[in-house]
Design an enzyme around this catalytic site. Structure first.
Site, mmCIF file in Angstrom:
data_model
loop_
_atom_site.group_PDB
_atom_site.id
_atom_site.type_symbol
_atom_site.label_atom_id
_atom_site.label_comp_id
_atom_site.label_asym_id
_atom_site.label_seq_id
_atom_site.Cartn_x
_atom_site.Cartn_y
_atom_site.Cartn_z
ATOM 1 C CG ASN A 223 36.795 -15.466 -22.047
ATOM 2 O OD1 ASN A 223 36.342 -16.604 -22.015
ATOM 3 N ND2 ASN A 223 38.079 -15.209 -21.902
ATOM 4 C CG HIS B 278 28.392 -27.763 -21.920
ATOM 5 N ND1 HIS B 278 28.690 -27.684 -23.255
ATOM 6 C CD2 HIS B 278 29.035 -26.716 -21.334
ATOM 7 C CE1 HIS B 278 29.477 -26.651 -23.474
ATOM 8 N NE2 HIS B 278 29.702 -26.042 -22.327
ATOM 9 N NE ARG C 109 30.883 -19.941 -20.835
ATOM 10 C CZ ARG C 109 30.635 -18.759 -21.387
ATOM 11 N NH1 ARG C 109 30.040 -17.809 -20.674
ATOM 12 N NH2 ARG C 109 30.947 -18.515 -22.639
#
Length: 328
Positions: A97, A196, A65
């Protein structure tokens, strides 16, 4: 001897800093084997730390990620790793973030490489290699990663960062547009979304989908929504720690189950389910759901393509000695 020692102790780090600063020009291209002479063991070092620190646990999706969130904001320049300073904001502080982790793994790899070949390997290349190894450690594909990236000396501000990262409620048109602005087409977008298949999302990111309160709504399997609601309280209730896996079938295995989830309307985020809703990329979702090898091949190609996004010409870059701060 005392005077000589003092001079040597000062000159050594100064020389390292000079070497790092000498690499401040933007790379015109990246290529496999970039460190063949200057740091031939770079991939071995990265893989060793990743295997020891990450293995097949939750940290692997976190590292993957990080790479996405870095490349989407001003290119793959390791700007996401920079801490805030009195003169510069940190991308870490932007809302999308806030839940990023994995920074300590990158720092450990960088420290090992500084011992192996000082002031040579950029943090951006460390992140690129670590993300590839994260996928492989979780049972996914591997690929030859072109190298030669440089590190940005400055991070983007929080507003810019937020604007250039996908939102959990983006629709298909918005996703295609955002990826397209980075030179990534609909196939790349669909394949990269398969990241994902591992990892988890916080309650705040999927709450609107499972409660049907989002402006962007897609079909959702009722039993799936009910199960997620048990983990995620409605808006206004205390507690927001209900993390849920993106892929309920094999949450720690990098495979194609994510696409099979979409086909039965069990995508966790609206932006996930958007891939299988309007016919735009439905055929790709069905193909990847039926053929894991096809997904793996396209994902690897798209990761290389995304990794080739460089910072804009003219932005000051370098090879950082510490990933969380510029060299001076």
């Amino acid at each position: 001897m005392v005077a000589t020692s003092r001079i040597s102790s000062w000159v050594a780090p100064a020389l390292l800093l000079f070497v790092a600063l000498a690499h401040t020009t933007d790379a015109d291209h990246l290529y496999v084997g970039y460190y063949a002479k200057s740091c031939p063991n770079v991939e071995r070092v990265v893989s060793s730390v990743m295997a020891n620190r990450v293995g097949s646990g939750r940290m692997a999706p976190a590292v993957l990620r990080l790479f996405f969130h870095d490349c989407f904001v001003n290119g793959c320049d390791a700007s996401v790793l920079l801490d805030a300073t009195p003169f510069s904001e940190s991308e870490k502080d932007a809302k999308p973030n806030a839940s990023l982790t994995g920074f300590t793994v990158i720092d450990e790899i960088k420290a090992a490489l500084e011992k192996e070949c000082p002031a040579t390997v950029s943090c951006a290349d460390v992140l690129a290699l670590a993300s590839r190894d994260a996928v492989t450690l979780l049972g996914g594909p591997t690929w030859n990663m072109p190298l030669g990236r440089k590190d940005s000396r400055f991070a983007a501000d929080k507003e810019f960062t937020t604007k250039h990262l996908p939102s959990p409620n983006d629709n298909l048109g918005e996703l295609i547009k955002m990826f397209g602005e980075l030179g990534l087409d609909a196939r790349d977008m669909t394949a990269l979304s398969g990241a994902h298949t591992v990892g988890m999302a916080n309650c705040e990111h999927y709450r609107e989908r499972v409660y049907g309160t989002s402006d962007t709504e897609y079909n959702i399997d009722p039993s799936f929504a009910e199960a997620r609601r048990k983990m995620c309280p409605p808006q206004g209730y205390s507690g927001d720690a209900g993390k849920a896996p993106f892929d309920i079938q094999t949450p720690r295995k990098f495979d194609n189950a994510y696409y099979r989830d979409l086909i039965v309307h069990q995508g966790l985020l609206n932006s996930d389910q958007a891939l299988y809703s309007s016919g735009g990329v439905d055929s790709l979702v069905e193909r990847y759901g039926a053929d894991g090898d096809a997904f793996g091949r396209d994902f690897a190609k798209a990761m290389v393509k995304m990794g080739n996004i460089l910072p804009r010409k003219g932005l000051p870059t370098e090879v950082r000695l510490h990933c969380s701060k510029a060299n001076y």
